[in-house]
Design a protein around this motif. Structure first.
Motif: not given
Lengths: 342, 306, 304
Positions: A71, A73, A102, A106-107, A111-113, B206, B209-210
Motif C-alpha cells: 500500500l 503506507l 493516493a 490506494r482504495g 484496498s485494505m480492511i 483504513m 488505505a482507501l
C-alpha cells in the motif's frame, strides 16, 4: 473453487503465468535510532486473480510490513522500501509517486480492511457517509443522490438487511459483525483488484471471523478479487485461503497450496505452528507463542537460518541460509531438510 | 434522554443554589453592611431601626431565604452607589462581557486548533516544538500583562488599535487576545493529544488505505473525533473567560460585568457584587450544562447512552 | 476464623512494608535529565526571595523624584545605578523586582501548603469513607467550581481587608478543590489495593491507615500538583494585586508594580515590561520544573 495460479519456475504451468500481484525480492527497512530494522528481507509472493493468499507469521515476522509496503503506507519517516518490486496489473508500485498511489491505486485498485470491527469505522460519521467515501476520493461519485444509491447497493452486497434504512445510522448502532460488513463494503466500493485483510493481534470473536470469511468467498466469486489475508493464525488461514505463505523473521520460509502446507509441512517452523493448533477449526486455538524461544533481532539478523536457534532439527548446515527448495509442484520451503525431499 | 437532561438540569440548579449560599454567606462575613450605609455618627437607635428594617436582625439562614426569595423575583436590592436596581445594572453590563468572552474563546480556539492539529500531524518536527514552546509561554504570561503589552505595542507605539473602550471590532481585538491568551496552551495540549490518539486509530489507517486525501483524513475524519474532548472542555474555558474578564475589562476599560463588579468591590456595593458574581456563576453553570447536552451532536455514541 | 486468617496473613510481611513507595525515587529524578535552565532560574528567584532587601542595591521604597523615568542601564540615558531603570517616583525597578520575588514566593508557599493540606485531607477523607461524606464533599467542590475563581476572590476581597493574608485565604479557597478532586481519585484506587484492604480487615485504625498507607502513596502526586501550582498562584497573586485587591503599598508585588506602571505606560515601557518578565520567567521555570517532576516521578498524571 476459483482456479489457483501459482508461480512455479521449472514446473508445469497449470495457470496463466502472469499473476495479479507479484512481489519480487522485497526488502523493507525501518530506520530507527538504534539501527536499521530489516523488517522485510527479500520476500517473493504472488497472488492470482480470484485467489486468496494467506500470509501467516507471528508478530514481527514482517507480514504487516509487507502489506504496508504494497500500500506504500509504511510508517513515516522511518519506513522505506530498499529494494525489490511490487507489480500489480503490470505496474511496479514501488516506482509510483505518492500522489499517484493516493489518486489511482490506494482504495481504487488495492484496498485494505482492518479486521477489528470495533475500530475500523469512524464513530462520528454515519455509515452511509463512510461507505461511499472511497468513491468520492476517487472522483467516482456523480451526485449526492447517486452516491446514496451506490451506498445502498454496497451495503446490500455485503448482506446488510434493509440498507436504505440504515444509511443514516452510526457505527455504534451496528453489531460487531455488521460493522465488519460495512468496513468490507467500504473496501470494495471502488471495485478494487486486490484486497488486503489485516487481522489484528487481539482476539476476535470467532463467529464474526467465520462470517467474514464467507463474505470474502462470495465477493471473490462475484468479482475475481485477489485477497491477501494477513494472520498469525494458521487455523484461520486454513478456512479461507487457497495458498499460504509462512513468514518468519522477515522472510518467507514456506509457501504452497493450502493442502500441502497442512498435510506435508516441510519447514520445522510451519510444523511447530501446526502443532500449536489442537484441532483444525475447533477447540481453543493457542497463540503462536507456544513455540519456545524468541525470533531474532532484525537489526542485525544472523546469517544462517533464522529459525535455527528455536529449531528442534538444527544441524551444522543451518549456519548457511537455505535456499528455497521445491518440495512439491506448488510447494516450496527454505530449509535444508527439504533439500532431501526435493 | 429526558432523564439525562433532567438530571443534568437538576445538577446545575443545585450548583447555582449552592453558589448563591456561598456568595451570600461570604458577603455577610464582613459583618454589618449597615455600617457602610449610614454615617459613622448615626445614633444607635437609627442603626437598630435600619437593621430591623432590612431584616438584618434575623438569623442568617432566614436572611438567606429572604435574599433568595427576592433574588428569584429578580430583586437583588438597590446598588448603594448607583441607586439603581443591582440586577438592572448587571443585565445592562452582561452583554459586553459575553461579547468579550466569546471573542476570547474564538481567539483561543482558532489558535489552539491549528497549533494542536499541526503539532500532532508533524509530531516531533519544528512545528511541534514551536507549539510546545508557545504553550509553555502562554501559561507563564498573565493575561493582563499580555493586555498591557498589546496596548504598549499596538496603541502607543504603532497607534493601530484603540487602547480602551467598547465599539467596533478594533476595540475587541486586543481584549480578546489578552483574555484568550491563557487557555491556548491547555487547549493546544488537549487537541494535540486527542489528535495523536485518533491518528493512530484503525479507521484513519483504513481511510488512508482507501485513498482518502491527507487533508480530509486530518481535518475531517480525525479532527471531528479529536474535537470531542475540546468541546467538552469549552464550557470550562468559557467560564475561565468570564473569570478572566474581571481583570481584562479593567485594563481595557471594557464596560462589562467584570469591571462593574470590581468597582463595586471597591465601593463595597454588595448588591451589585452579589448579583454580578451570581450571574457569572449562572452563566458558567448554564454553559457547562449546554456543553453536556450538546455532546451528542458531535459524538453520536453519547446520544444513545445518555 | 477471622483471627486465623489474619495470623496466616502476618508472615507475608506487615502491610506497611508493601505500601511504602519503592526506593529509587531520587534516582529516577535524574533519568530524564535535569532541567538545568529552569532550576537555575527558579533558584535565582528563590535566592532573591529569601534575601528580601539584602540583595537589592537600593531601598525599594525610596523615592527620588529627580531620578524618575530613568530607562534601563543598557539604553541611552540609563545608568548602571539603576539596572532596570526607575519608575514614576524614581524608585529602582531592579530592587523592587527582587523584593517582589519575596512576596510572590511567600504567597505561593503559604497558599500551596494550606490549599494542599486542606485539599489532600478532604480528598483523602472523601475517597476513603465514600458514601454520604464523599457525596457532600464532591457537591461542595462542584458548587465552588461553579463560581469562577477570580469572581469568588472578588467577593472575598470585598469583605476582607486586602493584604497578604487575604490573598493567601483567597487562593487557598480557590485551589483546595483542585487537590481534593485529584487526591480523592487517587485514594479511590488505592483503597482497592490488597495491602490497604488487608490493613482494614486486620483492624488497623483509620488514622494509622491514613498515615502509613495512604499518605506515602499520594506524596508523589501532591508534590507534582504543588509544583505545577506555583506558577498559577504567582499569576493569581499578581492579578489580585494588579486589581488593587491583593498586596497593598508600601509592600512590593510584581502585580502592584504593573498596576502602578499602567498609569504611565506612555512614559516608561520598561516599567510595564520588566515586572511582567519577572512573573513570566518565574512561572515558566516553575512550570517546566513541574512538568519534569510529573513526567519523572508520576508519569500517569500526564494529563494534568
Amino acid at each position: 473453487m476459483v482456479p489457483t495460479a501459482t508461480e512455479r519456475p521449472g514446473g508445469a504451468e497449470l495457470v496463466p503465468a502472469q499473476p495479479l500481484l507479484k512481489i519480487e525480492n522485497l526488502r523493507t527497512h525501518l530506520h530507527l535510532a538504534r539501527g536499521i530494522v530489516r523488517a522485510v528481507d527479500g520476500v517473493d509472493l504472488a497472488v492470482a486473480q480470484g485467489e486468496t493468499l494467506g500470509v501467516v507469521g507471528e508478530s514481527g515476522s514482517g507480514k504487516t510490513m509487507t502489506s504496508l509496503s504494497i500500500l506504500r503506507l509504511l510508517p513515516k519517516p522511518m519506513g522505506r522500501i530498499a529494494e525489490g518490486s511490487i507489480t500489480l496489473d503490470g505496474t511496479d508500485l514501488v516506482r509510483l509517486s505518492e500522489e499517484e498511489m493516493a489518486r489511482s491505486w490506494r482504495g481504487r485498485k488495492i484496498s485494505m480492511i482492518s479486521q477489528d470491527p470495533l475500530t475500523s469505522l469512524n464513530p462520528v460519521f454515519s455509515v452511509g457517509d463512510q461507505v461511499g467515501a472511497p468513491l468520492r476520493y476517487h472522483g467516482l461519485a456523480r451526485s449526492r443522490r447517486s452516491l446514496r444509491e451506490t451506498a445502498v447497493g454496497l451495503l446490500r452486497r455485503v448482506r446488510i438487511p434493509s440498507p436504505e434504512k440504515r444509511l443514516d445510522d452510526y457505527p455504534h448502532q451496528f453489531s460487531g459483525g455488521m460493522r465488519q460488513r460495512v468496513a468490507c463494503a467500504m473496501a470494495i466500493a471502488c471495485a478494487p483488484r486486490l484486497l488486503i485483510a489485516d487481522e489484528p493481534t487481539s482476539n476476535l470473536d470467532v463467529t464474526i471471523q467465520v462470517q467474514m470469511m464467507e463474505l470474502f468467498r462470495e465477493l471473490q466469486a462475484e468479482t475475481g478479487l485477489g485477497i491477501i489475508l494477513i494472520t498469525h493464525d494458521l487455523g484461520v488461514a486454513a478456512g479461507i485461503c487457497h495458498r499460504i505463505a509462512v513468514m518468519y523473521a522477515g522472510r518467507v520460509v514456506e509457501s504452497g497450496d493450502v493442502r500441502d502446507i497442512y498435510r506435508r509441512p516441510a519447514h520445522p517452523y510451519t510444523q511447530a505452528l501446526l502443532a500449536a493448533i489442537p484441532h483444525l477449526g475447533g477447540g481453543r486455538r493457542k497463540r503462536l507463542q507456544a513455540i519456545p524461544g524468541m525470533p531474532p533481532s532484525l537489526i542485525d539478523p544472523p546469517t544462517g537460518c533464522r529459525f535455527a536457534p528455536r529449531c528442534p532439527h538444527r544441524m551444522p548446515r543451518c549456519a548457511d541460509y537455505p535456499p528455497s527448495f521445491q518440495v512439491g509442484p506448488t510447494h516450496k520451503a527454505a530449509c535444508w531438510l527439504a533439500e532431501a525431499g526435493a | 434522554m429526558v432523564g439525562f437532561v433532567g438530571k443534568r438540569v437538576l445538577h446545575g440548579l443545585v450548583s447555582i443554589v449552592g453558589a448563591s449560599i456561598l456568595i451570600f454567606v461570604i458577603s455577610r462575613l464582613s459583618g454589618d453592611p449597615i455600617v457602610l450605609m449610614l454615617p459613622v455618627e448615626a445614633p444607635p437607635h437609627v442603626i437598630e431601626a435600619m437593621r430591623r428594617n432590612l431584616g438584618l436582625d434575623l438569623p442568617l439562614w432566614r436572611q438567606y431565604l429572604i435574599f433568595a426569595g427576592h433574588a428569584l423575583t429578580g430583586d437583588f436590592g438597590m446598588s448603594y452607589r448607583w441607586q439603581t436596581p443591582a440586577l438592572d445594572l448587571v443585565l445592562d453590563r452582561l452583554p459586553a462581557t459575553i461579547e468579550l468572552a466569546v471573542a476570547g474563546l474564538v481567539f483561543s480556539v482558532c489558535l489552539a486548533v491549528p497549533l494542536g492539529v499541526l503539532s500532532a500531524v508533524h509530531r516531533g518536527s519544528w512545528i511541534d516544538t514551536v507549539g510546545k514552546g508557545f504553550a509553555m509561554l502562554g501559561q507563564a504570561m498573565p493575561g493582563f500583562w499580555v493586555g498591557l503589552l498589546l496596548i504598549l505595542v499596538f496603541s502607543i507605539r504603532l497607534n493601530w488599535l484603540p487602547a480602551f473602550g467598547h465599539g467596533g471590532i478594533s476595540h475587541l481585538i486586543m481584549p480578546a487576545i489578552a483574555l484568550g491568551w491563557y487557555p491556548v496552551a491547555a487547549q493546544t495540549r488537549i487537541v494535540r493529544s486527542a489528535m495523536l490518539d485518533v491518528l493512530e486509530s484503525d479507521y484513519i489507517r483504513m481511510g488512508r488505505a482507501l485513498g482518502a486525501p491527507e487533508r480530509v483524513l486530518v481535518w475531517k475524519y480525525a479532527f471531528r473525533n479529536a474535537a470531542v474532548p475540546l468541546v467538552t472542555m469549552l464550557g470550562v474555558y468559557f467560564a475561565s473567560m468570564l473569570g478572566g474578564a474581571f481583570v481584562i475589562e479593567v485594563i481595557f476599560a471594557w464596560p462589562g460585568l467584570g469591571r462593574t463588579v470590581v468597582e463595586a468591590v471597591f465601593s463595597r456595593d454588595f448588591p451589585v457584587v452579589q448579583a454580578g458574581v451570581l450571574f457569572t456563576s449562572i452563566l458558567f453553570v448554564t454553559c457547562n450544562l449546554l456543553v453536556d447536552l450538546s455532546y451528542g451532536l458531535i459524538d453520536p455514541r453519547i446520544r444513545r447512552d445518555g | 476464623m477471622a483471627e486465623g486468617a489474619f495470623a496466616q496473613a502476618q508472615p507475608a510481611g506487615p502491610p506497611v512494608a508493601q505500601s511504602r513507595p519503592r526506593f529509587g525515587r531520587v534516582r529516577r529524578l535524574f533519568r530524564n535529565g535535569l532541567p538545568i535552565g529552569p532550576l537555575l532560574l527558579f533558584g535565582m528567584v528563590v535566592i532573591a526571595g529569601l534575601s528580601g532587601d539584602g540583595l537589592a542595591p537600593h531601598d525599594p521604597g525610596a523615592l527620588n523624584l529627580g531620578a524618575a523615568f530613568r530607562p534601563p542601564a543598557w539604553l541611552a540615558g540609563g545608568s548602571a545605578a539603576h539596572l532596570f531603570g526607575t519608575d514614576n517616583l524614581g524608585r529602582d525597578i531592579f530592587s523592587r523586582v527582587i523584593v517582589g520575588a519575596n512576596i510572590a514566593l511567600v504567597v505561593a508557599a503559604y497558599a500551596i501548603v494550606l490549599s494542599g493540606t486542606v485539599g489532600a485531607l478532604v480528598g483523602m477523607v472523601a475517597g476513603f469513607f465514600g458514601g454520604a461524606v464523599d457525596a457532600l464533599v464532591m457537591r461542595l467542590v462542584d458548587i465552588q467550581m461553579s463560581i469562577p475563581s477570580l469572581a469568588l476572590a472578588l467577593v472575598l476581597a470585598a469583605v476582607l481587608n486586602p493584604g497578604l493574608s487575604t490573598v493567601v485565604i483567597v487562593i487557598t479557597i480557590t485551589y483546595w478543590t483542585w487537590y481534593a478532586r485529584i487526591i480523592r481519585g487517587e485514594i479511590l484506587s488505592l483503597k482497592e489495593r490488597d495491602y490497604v484492604a488487608l490493613a482494614r480487615v486486620a483492624g488497623v485504625s483509620t488514622p494509622v491507615i491514613f498515615a502509613r498507607h495512604l499518605l506515602p502513596n499520594i506524596l508523589n502526586t501532591l508534590l507534582v500538583l504543588a509544583t505545577l501550582q506555583i506558577g498559577q498562584v504567582i499569576i493569581f497573586e499578581a492579578s489580585l494585586s494588579f486589581l488593587g485587591l491583593g498586596i497593598q503599598s508600601p509592600d512590593v508585588s510584581w502585580g502592584l508594580m504593573l498596576a502602578d506602571a499602567r498609569n504611565y505606560i506612555q512614559n516608561a515601557w520598561w516599567a510595564i515590561t520588566i515586572p511582567g518578565v519577572a512573573i513570566a520567567l518565574t512561572c515558566l521555570s516553575a512550570n517546566l520544573i513541574g512538568d519534569w517532576l510529573r513526567d519523572t516521578i508520576d508519569p500517569k498524571r500526564r494529563q494534568l
